[in-house]
Design an enzyme around this catalytic site. Structure first.
Site, PDB file in Angstrom:
ATOM      1  N   SER A 129       0.845  -1.185   0.000  1.00 31.18           N
ATOM      2  CA  SER A 129       0.000   0.000   0.000  1.00 31.18           C
ATOM      3  C   SER A 129       0.878   1.232   0.000  1.00 31.18           C
ATOM      4  O   SER A 129       2.018   1.203   0.460  1.00 31.18           O
ATOM      5  CB  SER A 129      -0.913   0.003   1.222  1.00 31.18           C
ATOM      6  OG  SER A 129      -0.134   0.082   2.377  1.00 31.18           O
ATOM      7  N   ALA A 148       0.611   5.902  -0.637  1.00 31.52           N
ATOM      8  CA  ALA A 148      -0.227   7.085  -0.440  1.00 31.52           C
ATOM      9  C   ALA A 148      -1.442   7.068  -1.361  1.00 31.52           C
ATOM     10  O   ALA A 148      -2.481   7.628  -1.043  1.00 31.52           O
ATOM     11  CB  ALA A 148       0.599   8.335  -0.683  1.00 31.52           C
ATOM     12  N   GLN A 149      -1.314   6.406  -2.514  1.00 34.76           N
ATOM     13  CA  GLN A 149      -2.409   6.430  -3.494  1.00 34.76           C
ATOM     14  C   GLN A 149      -3.442   5.342  -3.282  1.00 34.76           C
ATOM     15  O   GLN A 149      -4.513   5.396  -3.874  1.00 34.76           O
ATOM     16  CB  GLN A 149      -1.854   6.271  -4.903  1.00 34.76           C
ATOM     17  CG  GLN A 149      -1.001   7.427  -5.362  1.00 34.76           C
ATOM     18  CD  GLN A 149      -0.231   7.039  -6.600  1.00 34.76           C
ATOM     19  OE1 GLN A 149       0.631   6.174  -6.568  1.00 34.76           O
ATOM     20  NE2 GLN A 149      -0.566   7.652  -7.706  1.00 34.76           N
ATOM     21  N   GLY A 150      -3.108   4.319  -2.514  1.00 33.18           N
ATOM     22  CA  GLY A 150      -4.070   3.238  -2.320  1.00 33.18           C
ATOM     23  C   GLY A 150      -3.392   1.889  -2.229  1.00 33.18           C
ATOM     24  O   GLY A 150      -2.181   1.793  -1.998  1.00 33.18           O
ATOM     25  N   LYS A 208      -3.089  -1.796  -9.173  1.00 31.51           N
ATOM     26  CA  LYS A 208      -3.104  -0.684  -8.216  1.00 31.51           C
ATOM     27  C   LYS A 208      -4.385   0.117  -8.388  1.00 31.51           C
ATOM     28  O   LYS A 208      -4.722   0.516  -9.502  1.00 31.51           O
ATOM     29  CB  LYS A 208      -1.880   0.201  -8.461  1.00 31.51           C
ATOM     30  CG  LYS A 208      -1.808   1.413  -7.579  1.00 31.51           C
ATOM     31  CD  LYS A 208      -0.376   1.813  -7.342  1.00 31.51           C
ATOM     32  CE  LYS A 208      -0.046   3.163  -7.865  1.00 31.51           C
ATOM     33  NZ  LYS A 208       1.326   3.543  -7.548  1.00 31.51           N
ATOM     34  N   ASP A 225      13.343  11.484  -6.240  1.00 33.95           N
ATOM     35  CA  ASP A 225      12.725  10.910  -5.045  1.00 33.95           C
ATOM     36  C   ASP A 225      12.806   9.382  -5.048  1.00 33.95           C
ATOM     37  O   ASP A 225      11.887   8.713  -4.589  1.00 33.95           O
ATOM     38  CB  ASP A 225      11.263  11.391  -4.966  1.00 33.95           C
ATOM     39  CG  ASP A 225      10.685  11.258  -3.566  1.00 33.95           C
ATOM     40  OD1 ASP A 225      11.475  11.295  -2.594  1.00 33.95           O
ATOM     41  OD2 ASP A 225       9.459  11.118  -3.443  1.00 33.95           O
TER      42      ASP A 225
HETATM   43  P1  AMP Z   1       2.977   2.296  -4.626  1.00 27.31           P
HETATM   44  O1  AMP Z   1       1.556   2.524  -4.286  1.00 27.31           O
HETATM   45  O2  AMP Z   1       3.263   2.326  -6.092  1.00 27.31           O
HETATM   46  O3  AMP Z   1       3.910   3.179  -3.835  1.00 27.31           O
HETATM   47  O4  AMP Z   1       3.301   0.802  -4.175  1.00 27.31           O
HETATM   48  C1  AMP Z   1       3.236   0.414  -2.827  1.00 27.31           C
HETATM   49  C2  AMP Z   1       3.914  -0.936  -2.635  1.00 27.31           C
HETATM   50  O5  AMP Z   1       3.207  -1.942  -3.361  1.00 27.31           O
HETATM   51  C3  AMP Z   1       5.349  -1.008  -3.151  1.00 27.31           C
HETATM   52  O6  AMP Z   1       6.277  -0.579  -2.178  1.00 27.31           O
HETATM   53  C4  AMP Z   1       5.499  -2.500  -3.434  1.00 27.31           C
HETATM   54  O7  AMP Z   1       5.804  -3.190  -2.237  1.00 27.31           O
HETATM   55  C5  AMP Z   1       4.103  -2.915  -3.881  1.00 27.31           C
HETATM   56  N1  AMP Z   1       4.016  -2.906  -5.362  1.00 27.31           N
HETATM   57  C6  AMP Z   1       3.586  -1.894  -6.146  1.00 27.31           C
HETATM   58  N2  AMP Z   1       3.614  -2.243  -7.447  1.00 27.31           N
HETATM   59  C7  AMP Z   1       4.091  -3.516  -7.492  1.00 27.31           C
HETATM   60  C8  AMP Z   1       4.378  -4.444  -8.554  1.00 27.31           C
HETATM   61  N3  AMP Z   1       4.167  -4.118  -9.809  1.00 27.31           N
HETATM   62  N4  AMP Z   1       4.842  -5.658  -8.209  1.00 27.31           N
HETATM   63  C9  AMP Z   1       5.048  -5.979  -6.911  1.00 27.31           C
HETATM   64  N5  AMP Z   1       4.815  -5.159  -5.879  1.00 27.31           N
HETATM   65  C10 AMP Z   1       4.345  -3.939  -6.163  1.00 27.31           C
END
Ligand code: AMP
Length: 402
Positions: free
Chosen positions: A32, A34-36, A53, A149
């Site tokens: 998870s 900040a966006q969901g 996502k 970042d």
């Molecule tokens: P984000 O919302 O993009 O910041 O993603 C939050 C967390 O979800 C990341 O730190 C990863 O642990 C996991 N995550 C996001 N996208 C992926 C992906 N394509 N494959 C595996 N884990 C993901």
């Protein structure tokens, strides 16, 4: 465009509700931000595991909207094996008036770098991960995107040691930075020029790579500042007060503050990264030794960007260039990103329409491209590149280090 509601179904995952296309099955939460919430799922159409996502009401405020818009447009634009690829995108709502949520379907990876930091990596794995980060960063730079970042939670890996960058960093106009979410923004990896509000160039991203490399070696955050001021203190305590030449380039108020800090001599890189922290030297690759790793760190963790190594120089460093492959380093550049859209001020209603139009455009035109991508041969590592067996085990993608 009319939408067939029968193609969608609703499922509860954690505190969130996903209304997604029938083709995506077996959802389980994996992270998870900040966006969901992000879920892993099985795509029946391509017989492939994917990550989905959900961006909940991405237009709820200007900060969310700008980020969602930028991320979506850039994901469509960029095509490099070290940047996360978009396989599909959709909204279950049928009109702009009803528009609420966007779902982004991406390649599924096994873990984010936070989990890898807990592992003992040998030089092969460490340098291969760094090489791939640099290839991804170089590709972003070629599209005019300077990330600023990069952090472990936004870098994901697979057990075959392949790596992808998940996001596109800060917009050139970062806005107020004010965001009504319970998420604390991690600033540990931000370069001095970002913390001090100076101009920046491409090697701003090298600082973050240096911080990540330092953390892979130490097993702990290199500069864990509680805020900008504490962050700066952590940097100068370890690396030493920067030169007058650097100070001269600061805005007056910042300069007054920085010049009035106590003077620190800093520590040598032998002290900051003693031999005991490193894995044994490689017997196969002469470049993959602790002395080389330390040499690279000492060139990346340089406060003054004018004296810091560039991305191209880092790619040629003996600790990195063992993996050098021209097609990965100098792949075709994406179309340059038009920054003017996210530099403009838009109302929430305008953002809603802009995001909706992008999703509609993707749903109607992007599908063909997406299905071509998802049927492509997955880009695994070369035969002689290392693997990480313990990555991808149960719960490996739980995000512990935001
Ligand atoms: P984000 O919302 O993009 O910041 O993603 C939050 C967390 O979800 C990341 O730190 C990863 O642990 C996991 N995550 C996001 N996208 C992926 C992906 N394509 N494959 C595996 N884990 C993901």
């Amino acid at each position: 465009m009319s939408k067939n509601p029968a193609l969608f179904y609703t499922v509860e995952v954690g505190d969130s509700t996903f209304t997604i296309l029938e083709r995506y099955q077996n959802l389980r939460p994996i992270g998870s931000g900040a966006q969901g919430i992000v879920c892993a799922a099985y795509d029946r159409e391509t017989d492939q595991n994917v990550a989905i996502k959900k961006l909940s009401r991405p237009f709820q405020n200007v900060t969310h909207a700008k980020r969602a818009y930028r991320e979506f447009v850039l994901m469509k634009l960029v095509n490099h094996k070290n940047i996360i690829g978009l396989l599909n995108a959709f909204t279950p709502q049928k009109s702009l008036e009803e528009f609420q949520d966007v779902y982004l379907v991406m390649e599924l990876m096994d873990a984010n770098l936070c989990q890898v930091i807990q592992m003992d990596l040998d030089h092969e794995r460490m340098s291969y991960l760094l090489y791939q980060m640099l290839c991804g960063i170089k590709h972003l730079h070629s599209a005019g995107i300077i990330h600023r970042d990069l952090k472990p939670s936004n870098i994901v890996v697979k057990s075959d040691c392949t790596l992808k960058i998940l996001d596109f960093g800060l917009a050139r106009t970062a806005g107020t930075g004010f965001m009504m979410t319970p998420y604390v923004v991690t600033r540990y990896y931000r370069a001095p020029e970002v913390i001090l509000g100076m101009g920046y160039k491409e090697n701003v991203d090298i600082w973050s790579v240096g911080c990540i490399m330092a953390e892979l070696i130490r097993g702990g955050v290199m500069f864990p500042g509680s805020d900008h001021i504490d962050q700066w203190n952590k940097i100068i305590e370890q690396l030493g007060t920067p030169s007058q030449d650097f100070m001269k380039r600061l805005q007056t108020t910042v300069r007054n503050y920085v010049e009035n800090r106590p003077k620190y001599p800093g520590y040598s890189f032998e002290k900051l990264f003693p031999d005991v922290l490193f894995p044994p030297d490689s017997t196969e690759h002469p470049g993959l030794r602790s002395t080389m790793a330390r040499d690279l760190l000492s060139k990346m963790l340089v406060v003054d960007p004018e004296k810091r190594i560039s991305v191209d120089e880092a790619l040629m460093h003996p600790y990195i260039n063992v993996w050098y492959d021209d097609s990965e380093v100098n792949g075709p550049s994406p179309a340059a990103y038009d920054h003017t859209v996210d530099e403009k001020e838009h109302t929430v209603e305008e953002w809603k329409r802009l995001i909706y139009e992008e999703v509609m455009e993707y749903e109607s035109r992007g599908k063909q491209k997406a299905s071509m991508q998802s049927h492509a041969v997955p880009d695994g590592a070369n035969n002689d590149t290392p693997a990480m067996d313990s990555v991808g085990s149960e719960n490996a993608t739980q995000n512990h280090c935001r």
